[in-house]
Motif scaffolding. Structure first.
Motif, PDB file in Angstrom:
ATOM      1  N   ALA A  40      70.010  -9.421  40.704  1.00 38.35           N
ATOM      2  CA  ALA A  40      69.622 -10.749  41.199  1.00 38.35           C
ATOM      3  C   ALA A  40      68.147 -10.714  41.582  1.00 38.35           C
ATOM      4  O   ALA A  40      67.583  -9.642  41.822  1.00 38.35           O
ATOM      5  CB  ALA A  40      70.455 -11.119  42.430  1.00 38.35           C
ATOM      6  N   MET A  42      66.881 -11.500  44.283  1.00 40.94           N
ATOM      7  CA  MET A  42      66.627 -11.058  45.661  1.00 40.94           C
ATOM      8  C   MET A  42      66.602  -9.533  45.777  1.00 40.94           C
ATOM      9  O   MET A  42      66.107  -8.980  46.746  1.00 40.94           O
ATOM     10  CB  MET A  42      67.652 -11.633  46.637  1.00 40.94           C
ATOM     11  CG  MET A  42      69.108 -11.310  46.396  1.00 40.94           C
ATOM     12  SD  MET A  42      69.612  -9.663  46.973  1.00 40.94           S
ATOM     13  CE  MET A  42      69.653  -9.909  48.720  1.00 40.94           C
ATOM     14  N   ARG A  68      74.195  -7.798  34.724  1.00 39.50           N
ATOM     15  CA  ARG A  68      75.476  -7.672  35.439  1.00 39.50           C
ATOM     16  C   ARG A  68      76.532  -7.340  34.391  1.00 39.50           C
ATOM     17  O   ARG A  68      76.696  -8.093  33.433  1.00 39.50           O
ATOM     18  CB  ARG A  68      75.862  -8.981  36.121  1.00 39.50           C
ATOM     19  CG  ARG A  68      74.973  -9.320  37.292  1.00 39.50           C
ATOM     20  CD  ARG A  68      75.479 -10.537  38.043  1.00 39.50           C
ATOM     21  NE  ARG A  68      74.477 -10.959  39.016  1.00 39.50           N
ATOM     22  CZ  ARG A  68      74.550 -12.056  39.737  1.00 39.50           C
ATOM     23  NH1 ARG A  68      75.596 -12.851  39.634  1.00 39.50           N
ATOM     24  NH2 ARG A  68      73.597 -12.376  40.600  1.00 39.50           N
ATOM     25  N   MET A  86      67.025 -15.049  35.851  1.00 35.01           N
ATOM     26  CA  MET A  86      67.318 -15.832  37.047  1.00 35.01           C
ATOM     27  C   MET A  86      66.044 -16.472  37.576  1.00 35.01           C
ATOM     28  O   MET A  86      65.077 -15.786  37.883  1.00 35.01           O
ATOM     29  CB  MET A  86      67.940 -14.925  38.113  1.00 35.01           C
ATOM     30  CG  MET A  86      68.483 -15.704  39.277  1.00 35.01           C
ATOM     31  SD  MET A  86      69.113 -14.622  40.548  1.00 35.01           S
ATOM     32  CE  MET A  86      70.802 -14.492  40.065  1.00 35.01           C
ATOM     33  N   TRP A 178      76.828 -14.728  49.993  1.00 30.50           N
ATOM     34  CA  TRP A 178      76.164 -13.828  49.043  1.00 30.50           C
ATOM     35  C   TRP A 178      75.533 -12.646  49.758  1.00 30.50           C
ATOM     36  O   TRP A 178      74.923 -12.786  50.793  1.00 30.50           O
ATOM     37  CB  TRP A 178      75.097 -14.565  48.237  1.00 30.50           C
ATOM     38  CG  TRP A 178      75.019 -13.972  46.866  1.00 30.50           C
ATOM     39  CD1 TRP A 178      75.700 -14.378  45.773  1.00 30.50           C
ATOM     40  CD2 TRP A 178      74.243 -12.838  46.460  1.00 30.50           C
ATOM     41  NE1 TRP A 178      75.397 -13.572  44.709  1.00 30.50           N
ATOM     42  CE2 TRP A 178      74.517 -12.636  45.088  1.00 30.50           C
ATOM     43  CE3 TRP A 178      73.357 -11.970  47.108  1.00 30.50           C
ATOM     44  CZ2 TRP A 178      73.930 -11.606  44.358  1.00 30.50           C
ATOM     45  CZ3 TRP A 178      72.783 -10.951  46.376  1.00 30.50           C
ATOM     46  CH2 TRP A 178      73.065 -10.774  45.023  1.00 30.50           C
ATOM     47  N   ASN A 226      72.466 -21.270  42.891  1.00 33.49           N
ATOM     48  CA  ASN A 226      73.046 -20.805  44.141  1.00 33.49           C
ATOM     49  C   ASN A 226      71.951 -20.687  45.195  1.00 33.49           C
ATOM     50  O   ASN A 226      70.977 -19.968  44.986  1.00 33.49           O
ATOM     51  CB  ASN A 226      73.695 -19.428  43.881  1.00 33.49           C
ATOM     52  CG  ASN A 226      74.375 -18.869  45.105  1.00 33.49           C
ATOM     53  OD1 ASN A 226      74.542 -19.568  46.108  1.00 33.49           O
ATOM     54  ND2 ASN A 226      74.757 -17.607  45.049  1.00 33.49           N
ATOM     55  N   VAL A 228      71.174 -19.377  48.804  1.00 36.28           N
ATOM     56  CA  VAL A 228      71.739 -18.516  49.855  1.00 36.28           C
ATOM     57  C   VAL A 228      70.879 -18.622  51.106  1.00 36.28           C
ATOM     58  O   VAL A 228      69.652 -18.523  51.030  1.00 36.28           O
ATOM     59  CB  VAL A 228      71.775 -17.031  49.413  1.00 36.28           C
ATOM     60  CG1 VAL A 228      72.577 -16.198  50.411  1.00 36.28           C
ATOM     61  CG2 VAL A 228      72.348 -16.886  48.019  1.00 36.28           C
ATOM     62  N   ASP A 267      67.264 -17.609  49.661  1.00 42.34           N
ATOM     63  CA  ASP A 267      67.231 -16.908  48.372  1.00 42.34           C
ATOM     64  C   ASP A 267      67.975 -17.793  47.384  1.00 42.34           C
ATOM     65  O   ASP A 267      69.153 -18.071  47.584  1.00 42.34           O
ATOM     66  CB  ASP A 267      67.949 -15.558  48.526  1.00 42.34           C
ATOM     67  CG  ASP A 267      68.643 -15.103  47.247  1.00 42.34           C
ATOM     68  OD1 ASP A 267      68.185 -15.432  46.144  1.00 42.34           O
ATOM     69  OD2 ASP A 267      69.677 -14.389  47.379  1.00 42.34           O
ATOM     70  N   THR A 268      67.294 -18.275  46.366  1.00 46.30           N
ATOM     71  CA  THR A 268      68.042 -19.083  45.403  1.00 46.30           C
ATOM     72  C   THR A 268      67.995 -18.451  44.026  1.00 46.30           C
ATOM     73  O   THR A 268      67.067 -17.728  43.703  1.00 46.30           O
ATOM     74  CB  THR A 268      67.535 -20.545  45.289  1.00 46.30           C
ATOM     75  OG1 THR A 268      66.526 -20.616  44.273  1.00 46.30           O
ATOM     76  CG2 THR A 268      67.040 -21.090  46.603  1.00 46.30           C
ATOM     77  N   GLY A 269      69.016 -18.728  43.249  1.00 49.73           N
ATOM     78  CA  GLY A 269      69.068 -18.186  41.897  1.00 49.73           C
ATOM     79  C   GLY A 269      69.657 -19.210  40.953  1.00 49.73           C
ATOM     80  O   GLY A 269      70.761 -19.715  41.173  1.00 49.73           O
TER      81      GLY A 269
HETATM   82  N1  SER Z   1      71.331 -13.923  45.249  1.00 45.86           N
HETATM   83  C1  SER Z   1      71.980 -15.112  44.766  1.00 45.86           C
HETATM   84  C2  SER Z   1      72.659 -14.906  43.449  1.00 45.86           C
HETATM   85  O1  SER Z   1      72.419 -13.933  42.794  1.00 45.86           O
HETATM   86  C3  SER Z   1      70.992 -16.242  44.653  1.00 45.86           C
HETATM   87  O2  SER Z   1      69.811 -15.810  44.042  1.00 45.86           O
HETATM   88  O3  SER Z   1      73.447 -15.725  43.059  1.00 45.86           O
END
Ligand code: SER
Length: 602
Positions: A40, A42, A68, A86, A178, A226, A228, A267-269
């Protein structure tokens, strides 16, 4: 919209909102034994979410390469990929829920930006538990956003059974929380943004019928973003050292607590491939321009079959091949070599799966190399730079696997040849298929196809109708076991910010300096992996170290430690850092400003 247009829009939007762009970090995480790959955006930012100052400030935006593999068996459906990009924006102790949610809404729905109809948007939020309260604040902000578009956003209520009309769904921790990426670290409640496609994608009918909600397996709702709210640190509960030893000895369950971080982070993704598919009205990510050239290439090598059933296998295999070769190219480019361990094993598995599915489609030898050359180069210059290495590795691994494949097919034929009984009474079992899968990496489709051929040659054996189901059961059982095993392997592993781990981190720098002094200046850091119990340091050197060399290195490092030198740092431009002689893995991961640490006096 093309991938590049989406990337540009995202970065431009957040720069307008005061963010600084940071480059993607490597797919191989640094100093984090809790994960094999960067999973991710983050991930590389953990120290800054914990409070360390980032040289680029408090608002950051990036496009992070992620891998992943937990959902590898889902690849081939409409949205799952092992590699994805991301898009992420971060607040390091700066803005929080209000701005984060409003900006997401603006970027998604405003005509100037993505222009997605607000009617298609559904939201999930954290429902609350013993560790943290229900996220009422986010619900309120979302309701205000919907209201501006003339929509009164109902919150889902189980008693009212209003899943059809509701826009906001409070869900438990397993859905809407998360982090941390390891055992401990920064984490928090999240709010997820889904696009409602209006009908199931993965099944003809949704198994949940009228109660279909975001997260449902029918695929009607696609999660694209997402957000967070990282305001917690998951920590091991403080224990007296006596109790700690007792816990260890008795193997008691460790206890964790969630404590508030000093700073509130965001933290957004956003998944690039999924969002791109939605924006273009595609029903799967393989139609987007990140995959289309690969899929087209496979189709020029092999034209799709006409029969309906074969078409399904063709489509799925094509997608798996495209996904796996793309991921392999990226991870080789970041320094991974195929092996039987950790990251190398993942690479091997990806390449072998791609070859097997290629076999299923009767692709010619060397097809992976043809495909690898098609992986886009525009925004990832490292792929072009590492091209020879990437192609060599794929070539090497393909040759190795082809031998295994021949061995597997021979073994299978032997099974038929050596069978002394009456084929009419011989029933194929899921164990045999699973064995072929484990030993030779044969996917069930390939085994069944080969067995069908052999049946024609040697006489019909029975294949039970539910054999695929049994195979899947064995597969799941095995997956559980290997998950437990890898959890054990990384036990105690965390993106560790403990005092001890920080000391070890400093020690790796002393170690590098000592190695260069003893062995020569050809020594460079290749990687490191640290937790509070030990450090591992990978470096380049053509020979095994002699005991004498090891001893010298040890003495040098210990001498420096005993001096108790101060550790200081200074922020400077990357250019100046290089000029000052600072050492680092100077790949694209660094921005134009870096922190240079000095041990002792300059
Ligand atoms: N850490 C969160 C995710 O991977 C948002 O970036 O979904």
């Amino acid at each position: 919209m093309t991938a590049q247009e989406l990337r540009k829009k995202y970065i431009e939007f957040f720069i307008k909102k005061g963010h600084q762009e940071i480059p993607s970090a490597s797919l191989v995480p640094e100093n984090d034994p809790s994960a094999l790959f960067t999973t991710a955006g983050m991930h590389p930012l953990v120290p800054y979410l914990m409070g360390e100052k980032h040289p680029k400030g408090k608002r950051l935006v990036s496009i992070q390469k992620c891998v992943r593999t937990g959902d590898i068996e889902d690849v081939g459906d409409s949205t799952h990929n092992t590699f994805f990009e991301m898009l992420g924006n971060w607040s390091l102790g700066d803005y929080f829920k209000e701005d984060s949610i409003r900006w997401s809404w603006e970027f998604l729905t405003d005509k100037k930006w993505l222009n997605i109809s607000p009617k298609k948007i559904k939201i999930t939020v954290f429902k609350g538990d013993n560790n943290a309260p229900k996220d009422e604040e986010s619900i309120k902000i979302w309701q205000e956003c919907f209201k501006k578009s003339g929509i009164s956003a109902e919150v889902y209520d189980k008693k009212k059974k209003n899943s059809k009309s509701a826009k906001i769904f409070p869900l438990p921790k397993k859905d809407n929380w998360w982090g941390p990426t390891g055992e401990t670290g920064p984490c928090g409640p999240d709010t997820e943004i889904f696009i409602d496609l209006g009908k199931p994608v993965n099944f003809e009918k949704c198994p949940n019928g009228d109660d279909c909600k975001p997260g449902c397996s029918c695929g009607r709702y696609v999660e694209i973003w997402n957000n967070v709210f990282m305001e917690y640190n998951k920590k091991l509960k403080a224990q007296s050292s006596k109790l700690e030893t007792a816990t260890k000895n008795l193997k008691l369950k460790k206890e964790y607590e969630y404590v508030r971080l000093e700073q509130k982070n965001v933290d957004t993704g956003m998944g690039l491939e999924r969002t791109l598919a939605i924006l273009n009205g595609f029903d799967n990510v393989y139609k987007t321009d990140v995959f289309a050239p690969l899929i087209a290439k496979i189709r020029t090598i092999k034209s799709p079959p006409l029969a309906k059933e074969d078409k399904v296998i063709f489509e799925k295999s094509t997608r798996i091949i495209a996904d796996h070769i793309r991921t392999s190219v990226f991870i080789i480019s970041d320094g991974v070599e195929a092996s039987n361990l950790d990251r190398g094993y993942v690479l091997r598995k990806l390449l072998r799966r791609a070859i097997r599915y290629g076999n299923l489609l009767k692709m010619p030898k060397g097809f992976l190399l043809v495909l690898a050359k098609k992986i886009y180069k525009n925004i990832y210059p490292e792929l072009e730079k590492n091209k020879n290495n990437i192609l060599d590795e794929i070539k090497k691994e393909t040759a190795k696997f082809e031998k295994t494949l021949v061995r597997g097919l021979n073994e299978l034929e032997k099974m038929f040849k050596n069978y002394k009984g009456n084929f009419k009474t011989f029933t194929l079992t899921a164990d045999i298929l699973f064995d072929l899968y484990q030993t030779y990496g044969f996917p069930i489709e390939l085994s069944l196809e080969e067995i069908n051929k052999l049946r024609e040659k040697y006489g019909g054996i029975k294949i039970p109708l539910n054999i695929e189901k049994h195979f899947q059961e064995l597969f799941k059982e095995h997956q559980e076991l290997s998950r437990t095993a890898s959890a054990g392997m990384f036990k105690g592993g965390l993106a560790d910010n403990s005092e001890q781990a920080i000391k070890y981190h400093t020690a790796t720098h002393l170690l590098l300096a000592a190695l260069r002094q003893v062995l020569g200046n050809h020594v460079y850091q290749k990687g490191s992996n640290i937790n509070s119990e030990r450090l591992r340091f990978d470096f380049s050197h053509p020979k095994k170290l002699s005991n004498n060399e090891k001893r010298k290195v040890e003495i040098l490092v210990n001498e420096q430690i005993q001096k108790k030198l101060p550790v200081t740092y200074e922020e400077m431009s990357l250019k100046k850092a290089k000029e000052s002689g600072a050492m680092g893995i100077f790949n694209s991961k660094y921005g134009d400003k870096v922190k240079v640490y000095t041990i002792g006096k300059k």
